[in-house]
Design a protein around this motif. Structure first.
Motif, PDB file in Angstrom:
ATOM      1  N   GLU A  12       0.815  -1.220   0.000  1.00  0.00           N
ATOM      2  CA  GLU A  12       0.000   0.000   0.000  1.00  0.00           C
ATOM      3  C   GLU A  12       0.847   1.268   0.000  1.00  0.00           C
ATOM      4  OE1 GLU A  12      -2.415  -0.212   3.504  1.00  0.00           O
ATOM      5  OE2 GLU A  12      -0.738   0.196   4.853  1.00  0.00           O
ATOM      6  N   SER A  13       2.098   1.178   0.448  1.00  0.00           N
ATOM      7  CA  SER A  13       2.914   2.399   0.546  1.00  0.00           C
ATOM      8  C   SER A  13       4.387   2.095   0.262  1.00  0.00           C
ATOM      9  CB  SER A  13       2.800   3.009   1.950  1.00  0.00           C
ATOM     10  OG  SER A  13       3.405   2.147   2.892  1.00  0.00           O
ATOM     11  N   ILE A  14       5.115   3.157  -0.070  1.00  0.00           N
ATOM     12  CA  ILE A  14       6.567   3.044  -0.266  1.00  0.00           C
ATOM     13  C   ILE A  14       7.224   2.597   1.044  1.00  0.00           C
ATOM     14  CG2 ILE A  14       8.667   4.359  -0.821  1.00  0.00           C
ATOM     15  CD1 ILE A  14       6.690   3.990  -3.166  1.00  0.00           C
ATOM     16  N   HIS A  15       6.662   3.071   2.137  1.00  0.00           N
ATOM     17  CA  HIS A  15       7.178   2.683   3.455  1.00  0.00           C
ATOM     18  C   HIS A  15       7.222   1.159   3.571  1.00  0.00           C
ATOM     19  CE1 HIS A  15       7.708   2.773   7.807  1.00  0.00           C
ATOM     20  NE2 HIS A  15       6.704   1.916   7.912  1.00  0.00           N
ATOM     21  N   LYS A  16       6.149   0.518   3.161  1.00  0.00           N
ATOM     22  CA  LYS A  16       6.065  -0.945   3.268  1.00  0.00           C
ATOM     23  C   LYS A  16       7.005  -1.617   2.257  1.00  0.00           C
ATOM     24  CE  LYS A  16       2.960  -1.653   6.503  1.00  0.00           C
ATOM     25  NZ  LYS A  16       1.639  -1.069   6.401  1.00  0.00           N
ATOM     26  N   MET A  18       9.842  -0.548   1.274  1.00  0.00           N
ATOM     27  CA  MET A  18      11.212  -0.452   1.803  1.00  0.00           C
ATOM     28  C   MET A  18      11.421  -1.370   3.011  1.00  0.00           C
ATOM     29  SD  MET A  18      12.755   1.368  -0.229  1.00  0.00           S
ATOM     30  CE  MET A  18      12.005   1.902  -1.741  1.00  0.00           C
ATOM     31  N   LEU A  19      10.388  -1.496   3.816  1.00  0.00           N
ATOM     32  CA  LEU A  19      10.477  -2.441   4.943  1.00  0.00           C
ATOM     33  C   LEU A  19      10.642  -3.862   4.419  1.00  0.00           C
ATOM     34  CD1 LEU A  19       7.711  -1.526   7.581  1.00  0.00           C
ATOM     35  CD2 LEU A  19      10.179  -1.518   7.915  1.00  0.00           C
ATOM     36  N   GLU A  21      11.737  -4.799   1.515  1.00  0.00           N
ATOM     37  CA  GLU A  21      13.038  -4.983   0.866  1.00  0.00           C
ATOM     38  C   GLU A  21      14.098  -5.377   1.892  1.00  0.00           C
ATOM     39  OE1 GLU A  21      15.157  -1.526  -0.442  1.00  0.00           O
ATOM     40  OE2 GLU A  21      16.185  -2.634  -2.033  1.00  0.00           O
TER      41      GLU A  21
ATOM     42  N   TYR B  33      11.107  10.908  -4.118  1.00  0.00           N
ATOM     43  CA  TYR B  33      10.615   9.879  -3.190  1.00  0.00           C
ATOM     44  C   TYR B  33       9.322   9.271  -3.703  1.00  0.00           C
ATOM     45  CZ  TYR B  33       8.203   8.004   0.918  1.00  0.00           C
ATOM     46  OH  TYR B  33       7.515   7.206   1.791  1.00  0.00           O
ATOM     47  N   GLU B  49      12.984   6.336   4.064  1.00  0.00           N
ATOM     48  CA  GLU B  49      12.384   5.364   4.991  1.00  0.00           C
ATOM     49  C   GLU B  49      13.351   4.946   6.089  1.00  0.00           C
ATOM     50  OE1 GLU B  49       9.324   4.889   5.277  1.00  0.00           O
ATOM     51  OE2 GLU B  49       8.857   6.043   3.483  1.00  0.00           O
ATOM     52  N   ARG B  52      13.055   7.648   8.601  1.00  0.00           N
ATOM     53  CA  ARG B  52      11.814   7.479   9.371  1.00  0.00           C
ATOM     54  C   ARG B  52      12.023   6.414  10.467  1.00  0.00           C
ATOM     55  NH1 ARG B  52       6.991   8.824   7.167  1.00  0.00           N
ATOM     56  NH2 ARG B  52       7.584   8.295   5.046  1.00  0.00           N
ATOM     57  N   SER B 228       0.643   7.362  -4.177  1.00  0.00           N
ATOM     58  CA  SER B 228      -0.093   6.122  -3.926  1.00  0.00           C
ATOM     59  C   SER B 228      -1.575   6.373  -4.188  1.00  0.00           C
ATOM     60  CB  SER B 228       0.112   5.668  -2.481  1.00  0.00           C
ATOM     61  OG  SER B 228      -0.256   6.694  -1.574  1.00  0.00           O
ATOM     62  N   ARG B 229      -2.283   5.301  -4.563  1.00  0.00           N
ATOM     63  CA  ARG B 229      -3.722   5.388  -4.879  1.00  0.00           C
ATOM     64  C   ARG B 229      -4.034   6.592  -5.767  1.00  0.00           C
ATOM     65  NH1 ARG B 229      -6.879   2.962   0.279  1.00  0.00           N
ATOM     66  NH2 ARG B 229      -5.837   0.968   0.158  1.00  0.00           N
ATOM     67  N   HIS B 238      -4.049   4.870   4.626  1.00  0.00           N
ATOM     68  CA  HIS B 238      -2.903   4.244   5.300  1.00  0.00           C
ATOM     69  C   HIS B 238      -1.817   5.263   5.640  1.00  0.00           C
ATOM     70  CE1 HIS B 238      -1.827   3.939   0.964  1.00  0.00           C
ATOM     71  NE2 HIS B 238      -0.673   4.364   1.442  1.00  0.00           N
ATOM     72  N   LEU B 239      -1.011   4.871   6.606  1.00  0.00           N
ATOM     73  CA  LEU B 239       0.131   5.681   7.025  1.00  0.00           C
ATOM     74  C   LEU B 239       1.380   5.245   6.266  1.00  0.00           C
ATOM     75  CD1 LEU B 239      -0.493   5.654  10.867  1.00  0.00           C
ATOM     76  CD2 LEU B 239      -0.644   7.621   9.340  1.00  0.00           C
ATOM     77  N   PRO B 240       2.324   6.133   6.074  1.00  0.00           N
ATOM     78  CA  PRO B 240       2.342   7.544   6.468  1.00  0.00           C
ATOM     79  C   PRO B 240       1.657   8.461   5.447  1.00  0.00           C
ATOM     80  CG  PRO B 240       4.448   6.955   5.523  1.00  0.00           C
ATOM     81  CD  PRO B 240       3.619   5.703   5.514  1.00  0.00           C
ATOM     82  N   ASP B 241       1.224   7.878   4.310  1.00  0.00           N
ATOM     83  CA  ASP B 241       0.752   8.701   3.182  1.00  0.00           C
ATOM     84  C   ASP B 241      -0.399   9.636   3.557  1.00  0.00           C
ATOM     85  OD1 ASP B 241       2.358   6.622   2.309  1.00  0.00           O
ATOM     86  OD2 ASP B 241       1.445   6.558   0.327  1.00  0.00           O
TER      87      ASP B 241
END
Lengths: 76, 376
Positions: A12-16, A18-19, A21, B33, B49, B52, B228-229, B238-241
């Motif tokens: 759902e996100s770039i954060h995920k 990267m996690l 990866e 990013y 990330e 973060r 995203s989306r 969803h977070l952090p978006d």
């Protein structure tokens, strides 16, 4: 190796991404970050391509770390 | 060589070399990013990330996706205050709040009729836990505490405050504590924590973050593209978006990444600092504003002179001794009302990890001379 041997993990996100990866690197599995193919509903712009035979180990690692994802076959 | 920059509570200086190194790296390599999936973007996304994640560790939370990049603490606090779903339209604030809190509250007073009450406290602004516990906390939506005062350096007991207020959501402004003291967002069970890169963390200006535990309490302040989306007109859930529209300050985040990896040790001890405060307190014409208990003292303190205005004292310190301080109200009129230093304000000294015992001794030497000249 053909595209048929590959799977895509969607997040759902770039954060995920990267996690995930970091976790895949940790268990020494080959992978590639690629743009999400158009035919899949894109939640974020990146996804991770893996080899089908690594699926079980990678999925287990992602689930162990409570990362939500969808896994789909690489389209042709 | 002496380091006579004592305005680190405003913006720290010097910065660790890693800050320039990582900033330069981004300027040389470029990239954005989360928009695209080629190497340049992937590398930037990894660094953002990672930063973060490092921030979540610094804040003491395991919820790294709940750590949101902002421009600074003020931006972070505004996300909470302006996005909060108020029921009672009443908040409780500490007596040493900065305008980063009081101005948004005033804006909300005009806009929706938000009211605030100041938590009962001691003369140095330290919260009285006993009296806090006697308040009818069911009347409030939110409690806001400045972890360390940017005027007199008083450290508030965040963990104990949360124990007293129970389910009342708690916003902690960690602007003056981040980088100097351990933060424990999870252990203290705080609901929101705001901090900025450019003070104790010794990073660049223009980047900060907000930890937000429960997104149901707060609507986003800003709306826009997240990468995203993209097919939806709505912000993602969803977070952090959800709270990060627009391209983040990547340059600042790289600099902060360098700062977080720098691992700078204190050049002086707590005892050196305690000695300095005790020495200044012995001067006849100078009054020190600090915590009554040294255990609750951050690396910020203020002084006033019996004979000189704060601006004149700061000017003498700079012209004659090359000591850089800040005079006035430090954007915290409420704190000065609490301490009885309105409207003149104080001269504030704020230390950096890069100071040495010699730098601290020099402050005393200068103040001792000024005191003598003023008849002390």
């Amino acid at each position: 190796m053909s595209r048929e041997d590959k799977l895509l993990i969607l997040f759902e996100s770039i954060h995920k991404v990267m996690l995930a990866e970091r976790l895949i690197v940790k268990i020494y599995k080959p992978y590639q970050i690629i743009p999400v193919p158009k035919q899949y509903s894109s939640e974020c712009g990146m996804c991770i391509e893996i080899i089908s035979s690594d699926k079980d180990e990678i999925v287990a690692e992602l689930q162990r770390n409570e990362i939500n994802f969808n896994i789909v076959k690489r389209g042709l | 060589m002496l380091n006579l920059y004592f305005d680190n509570a405003a913006t720290s200086f010097p910065k660790p070399p890693e800050v320039a190194e990582y900033t330069r790296l981004y300027l040389e390599k470029g990239g954005t990013y989360g928009r695209g999936a080629y190497d340049r973007v992937i590398n930037v996304s990894r660094t953002v990330e990672e930063t973060r994640f490092l921030l979540s560790q610094l804040m003491g939370t395991s919820l790294s996706e709940n750590v949101l990049f902002t421009h600074n603490s003020t931006h972070a606090i505004n996300i909470v205050l302006q996005g909060f779903r108020y029921k009672f339209k009443r908040v409780l604030i500490s007596p040493l709040e900065h305008n980063a809190v009081t101005r948004p509250i005033e804006h909300l007073r005009e806009k929706i009729g938000l009211k605030f009450d100041v938590i009962p406290h001691k003369s140095d602004g330290q919260i009285s836990l006993e009296e806090l516990g006697q308040l009818d906390l069911n009347r409030y939506d939110l409690c806001i505490i400045n972890h360390i005062s940017n005027v007199n350096g008083v450290i508030q007991p965040i963990c104990k405050v949360k124990q007293v207020i129970g389910n009342l959501p708690l916003l902690v402004d960690a602007s003056q504590s981040a980088g100097y003291f351990e933060l424990e967002a999870d252990k203290w069970n705080v609901d929101f924590m705001a901090l900025t890169a450019h003070k104790g963390l010794m990073g660049p200006t223009g980047v900060g973050c907000l930890f937000i535990r429960n997104t149901e309490l707060v609507s986003p302040l800003m709306f826009g593209g997240t990468g995203s989306r993209s097919d939806s007109f709505l912000m993602p859930e969803h977070l952090p978006d959800r709270y990060e529209p627009g391209t983040p300050n990547i340059l600042g985040i790289y600099g902060l990444n360098g700062a977080l990896k720098a691992n700078v040790d204190f050049g002086f001890t707590r005892n050196d600092f305690k000695g300095l405060l005790s020495d200044i307190e012995r001067l006849n014409t100078i009054k020190v504003y600090r915590s009554k208990s040294f255990e609750n003292q951050g690396f910020v303190f203020s002084i006033t002179s019996n004979n000189l205005s704060s601006s004149d004292l700061a000017d003498i310190l700079f012209r004659k001794y090359k000591i850089e301080t800040r005079s006035g109200l430090h954007c915290s009129p409420l704190a000065h009302q609490t301490l009885g230093t309105m409207p003149q304000g104080t001269v504030r000294f704020s230390l950096s990890k890069y100071h040495s015992p010699n730098d601290l001794s020099y402050i005393y030497k200068a103040l001792n001379e000024i005191d003598y000249e003023q008849g002390g």
